[in-house]
Design a protein around this motif. Structure first.
Motif, PDB file in Angstrom:
ATOM      1  N   LEU A   1      -4.938  20.386  -5.343  1.00 18.71           N
ATOM      2  CA  LEU A   1      -5.860  19.204  -5.395  1.00 18.71           C
ATOM      3  C   LEU A   1      -5.498  17.780  -5.690  1.00 18.71           C
ATOM      4  N   ASP A   2      -4.479  17.863  -6.759  1.00 24.41           N
ATOM      5  CA  ASP A   2      -4.166  16.467  -7.337  1.00 24.41           C
ATOM      6  C   ASP A   2      -2.800  16.191  -6.842  1.00 24.41           C
ATOM      7  N   VAL A   3      -2.131  16.713  -5.706  1.00 26.58           N
ATOM      8  CA  VAL A   3      -0.923  16.255  -5.266  1.00 26.58           C
ATOM      9  C   VAL A   3      -1.102  15.001  -4.526  1.00 26.58           C
ATOM     10  N   PRO A   4      -0.462  14.171  -5.010  1.00 24.04           N
ATOM     11  CA  PRO A   4      -0.510  12.788  -4.090  1.00 24.04           C
ATOM     12  C   PRO A   4       0.124  13.113  -2.503  1.00 24.04           C
TER      13      PRO A   4
ATOM     14  N   MET B   1       0.853  -1.473  -0.026  1.00 22.32           N
ATOM     15  CA  MET B   1      -0.128  -0.035  -0.064  1.00 22.32           C
ATOM     16  C   MET B   1       1.019   1.200   0.010  1.00 22.32           C
ATOM     17  N   GLY B   2       0.442   2.155  -0.383  1.00 19.86           N
ATOM     18  CA  GLY B   2       1.006   3.666  -0.475  1.00 19.86           C
ATOM     19  C   GLY B   2       1.999   3.788  -1.603  1.00 19.86           C
TER      20      GLY B   2
ATOM     21  N   LEU C   1      -1.368   5.818   1.734  1.00 19.12           N
ATOM     22  CA  LEU C   1      -0.589   7.122   1.363  1.00 19.12           C
ATOM     23  C   LEU C   1      -0.639   7.363  -0.194  1.00 19.12           C
ATOM     24  N   GLY C   2      -0.635   8.636  -0.501  1.00 20.33           N
ATOM     25  CA  GLY C   2      -0.601   8.941  -2.002  1.00 20.33           C
ATOM     26  C   GLY C   2      -1.991   9.196  -2.686  1.00 20.33           C
ATOM     27  N   ILE C   3      -3.263   8.997  -1.651  1.00 26.18           N
ATOM     28  CA  ILE C   3      -4.410   9.492  -2.252  1.00 26.18           C
ATOM     29  C   ILE C   3      -4.462  10.755  -2.288  1.00 26.18           C
ATOM     30  N   THR C   4      -5.291  11.554  -3.333  1.00 29.57           N
ATOM     31  CA  THR C   4      -5.173  13.008  -3.369  1.00 29.57           C
ATOM     32  C   THR C   4      -6.327  13.642  -2.843  1.00 29.57           C
ATOM     33  N   MET C   5      -6.010  14.977  -2.811  1.00 29.43           N
ATOM     34  CA  MET C   5      -7.390  15.669  -2.064  1.00 29.43           C
ATOM     35  C   MET C   5      -8.685  15.771  -2.787  1.00 29.43           C
TER      36      MET C   5
END
Lengths: 254, 443
Positions: B297-300, B232-233, B259-263
């Motif tokens: 918004l798309d920053v991991p 994961m991540g 970790l790495g999901i986006t806002m």
């Protein structure tokens, strides 16, 4: 007001003369017994100072002169060292606290979501400001900093129990109920709010047996879990699945 | 491909009496401990190291590496201290975790103590969450009665005891050396480093201070394996974490995800912004991390991507503010907070936050002067990197980032109060009966 106004919240530790009156013998004996239990939890006894100050508040309702003297004696510290610690932490009160501390979060997020309006409304309703106590000794009003419940903003803490998603009206109702002596139930906490002294005893590390009351989590805490269940999302399988480790039958329940 | 959300620590928060030992054991509780006790301590430490888990308390230092940096055993005591002083504005993950699932932390503490050779561990909980304290005290009692704590853990002759300690209200105690001073019964002020706690921490003995979520993640790593965790991540930000959305989203809440999901994804899961409003700014990891805007918004949301975009992942405390909010008012209030919580030990932070507060308050009141913005930035420059601990640095983050993205609002603060530009009643989450607030100033 003089520059030495010791009733001011940011003033130094003001010890009223009566706060130095000796404890009644039975109270003192109980305090010493409890203190011994607290001190025994730590490899070095000075570590017991914060819980002991909570313990003093559980008896006196604030950090009294006699409480400072007792802590100093028990831990081989000077009274100045004890006072120096007591004045550093906001939960240690320098003057008699109300039966209930009502703390409105006015850190940025809660303030903007409505905490400022809640504080202003309740302050006006009670006729007191930050760190002041109603004449009946029931409520001490405070602005508190972020209390780690931002997903329930605006948040109000009563004796350090969570009251989530508050409004000016709900908080006015809360303080009215507290002043009327009604039982008040936190959103996430035990079935009823305990008094400041009772809660202070818990903070000294003495369990009051209420841990099993109240919910495990509120709706906002469960939101992601609910969405994951709705979508069938789970964590990937790991080693424990492939090895299918047998349970040894000692599990607490079935 | 991992699922969008991965409930692990949050998996059974909805169970009746989720906090009890019985519920925890129904969900594989303490299986990891039994497995760990069959391993050599060094192998347990090795597994945590292999997982590459980075600390969940904000700084992101690799947990296994922190443990391996502790001075070697010399026969004297070694300590594990769990930082449960969660106080960073916007951060609300550890408190619900300990309320709903305290045994995940207790099991993590026992396994971690075994790995580093600690026989007496401490959990330093902030004092302002009394019900969480009850749950932890109860969980320790249950674990002791079940033989998971004490002088003969799991019947293997291993000794681990836990003291759960309540603080008394001081944000600075989240700083690890201030926490240690506080735990020693002193004012919570940070220590000069080196020596680091790994060499001389609690009672000057080798100590590891770790965040609640880091330690609670250890049982999973042991039971399911480091590869499971790394599955994961991202490569450098492995595993999962709890993301806390608050503020002007339709449905605030907790989301446990790799970790790495986006806002953008998280706001969508939260039902979007509250109806009829749009995003203005947000914090990725609490008030101490520079603010972000719509462009981010798309920053991991992993340690390195957020850092590359100019902020910090911090504690994944995602506070969301819409277009009704004055960034000046928001920052001014955070600045009040840092000035209030500055411990007073070092000059740049003690004096600097005091001045920042004066200036921010006058800009908020529409009484800023011509050179106030330059002065703010200059003071920030003098605090950043020159204060004793990270609190001073943190105080500058909201200011410098807000000036960077919303300079015109600071300029407007030279003539118009924030509450005129952005009427506060438009931001609140309940219906406001319109009423003049006292002290209202007109432009």
């Amino acid at each position: 007001m003089s520059g030495n106004d010791t009733s001011h919240a940011s003033g130094h530790l003001h010890l009223r003369p009566e706060s130095k009156e000796p404890y009644a013998p039975d109270v003192l004996e109980q305090l010493r017994t409890d203190a011994a239990e607290v001190i025994a939890r730590y490899p070095q006894k000075r570590s017991a100072l914060l819980p002991l100050l909570h313990l003093v508040q559980s008896v006196d309702g604030y950090v009294t002169g006699r409480g400072v003297s007792l802590c100093a004696e028990l831990l081989d510290l000077t009274e100045a060292e004890v006072s120096g610690v007591a004045t550093f932490y906001t939960q240690f009160k320098r003057h008699p606290n109300g039966e209930y501390t009502v703390g409105v979060c006015t850190n940025t997020l809660c303030a903007i979501m409505g905490g400022d309006q809640i504080f202003d409304t309740v302050a006006e309703h009670l006729g007191i400001g930050h760190d002041e106590t109603t004449a009946d000794g029931k409520i001490t009003l405070e602005r508190v900093e972020c209390n780690a419940a931002c997903d329930y903003a605006p948040v109000v803490m009563t004796n350090w129990e969570f009251f989530d998603n508050q409004t000016p009206e709900s908080t006015v109702q809360l303080v009215d109920d507290l002043r009327a002596g009604k039982e008040v139930r936190p959103t996430r906490g035990p079935d009823r709010v305990c008094t400041f002294k009772q809660v202070s005893r818990v903070l000294a590390g003495f369990h009051d047996g209420l841990a099993d009351q109240g919910p495990g989590a509120g709706p906002a805490s469960l939101l992601g879990l609910r969405i994951a269940k709705d979508n069938g999302w789970t964590a990937p399988a790991g080693e424990s699945d492939s090895t299918a480790a047998p349970t040894d039958g000692t599990e607490g329940s079935k | 491909m991992t699922d969008t959300l991965t409930p692990i620590l949050t998996k059974f928060w909805d169970a009746p009496q989720s906090w009890t030992l019985a519920t925890y054991e129904q969900h594989d509780g303490y299986r990891a401990l039994r497995k760990a006790l069959d391993m050599a301590p060094a192998d347990v430490l090795g597994a945590v190291k292999d997982s590459s888990i980075r600390g969940r308390g904000g700084a992101g230092f690799p947990t296994g590496m922190k443990w391996s940096f502790m001075s070697p055993p010399d026969g004297g005591p070694r300590y594990l201290v769990v930082n449960a002083d969660e106080s960073e504005p916007g951060t609300c993950k550890d408190i619900p975790l300990m309320m709903a699932n305290p045994h995940a932390l207790i099991e993590g503490v026992i396994i971690s103590s075994y790995a580093i050779g600690c026989e007496h561990a401490f959990i330093y909980l902030r004092g302002e969450v009394v019900h969480v304290y009850r749950r932890l005290l109860r969980a320790v009692e249950e674990a002791r009665a079940a033989g998971y704590l004490g002088d003969n853990v799991g019947g293997k002759g291993v000794k681990v005891n836990i003291t759960v300690h309540a603080g008394a209200g001081a944000y600075i105690c989240g700083e690890e050396t201030a926490l240690l001073d506080s735990l020693e019964g002193r004012r919570g002020q940070p220590r000069l480093k080196p020596p680091f706690p790994g060499a001389a921490g609690l009672y000057a003995r080798p100590t590891s201070v770790n965040n609640v979520e880091s330690i609670a993640s250890v049982p999973g790593i042991i039971l399911e394996g480091p590869d499971w965790f790394k599955g994961m991540g991202t490569e450098k930000s492995t595993g999962f974490g709890i993301f806390s959305l608050s503020g002007h989203v339709a449905n605030p809440g907790q989301f446990e995800a790799p970790l790495g999901i986006t806002m953008r994804e998280l706001i969508e899961l939260a039902g979007g912004m509250r109806q009829g409003h749009k995003l203005k700014f947000w914090t990725p990891g609490g008030s101490s991390t520079p603010i972000f805007t719509e462009e981010h918004l798309d920053v991991p949301l992993d340690f390195d991507s957020v850092a590359a975009a100019g902020s910090m992942l911090g504690t994944r405390a995602l506070q969301v503010f819409d277009e009704t909010v004055s960034v000046v008012r928001a920052v001014s209030r955070w600045t009040d907070f840092y000035a209030h919580e500055s411990c007073g030990k070092c000059t740049p932070c003690r004096e600097g936050t005091w001045w920042l507060r004066q200036i921010m308050n006058r800009i908020e009141n529409g009484q800023g002067t011509q050179d106030d913005i330059d002065k703010l930035v200059d003071i920030c420059d003098n605090i950043l990197g020159r204060s004793f601990c990270a609190l001073g640095d943190a105080a500058t983050s909201p200011i410098t980032s807000a000036v960077k993205y919303f300079r015109e609002e600071f300029e407007a603060g030279m003539h118009t109060p924030a509450h005129v530009l952005f009427p506060p009643e438009k931001s609140v989450l309940f219906d406001v009966q319109t009423k003049e607030t006292s002290g209202m100033v007109t432009a």
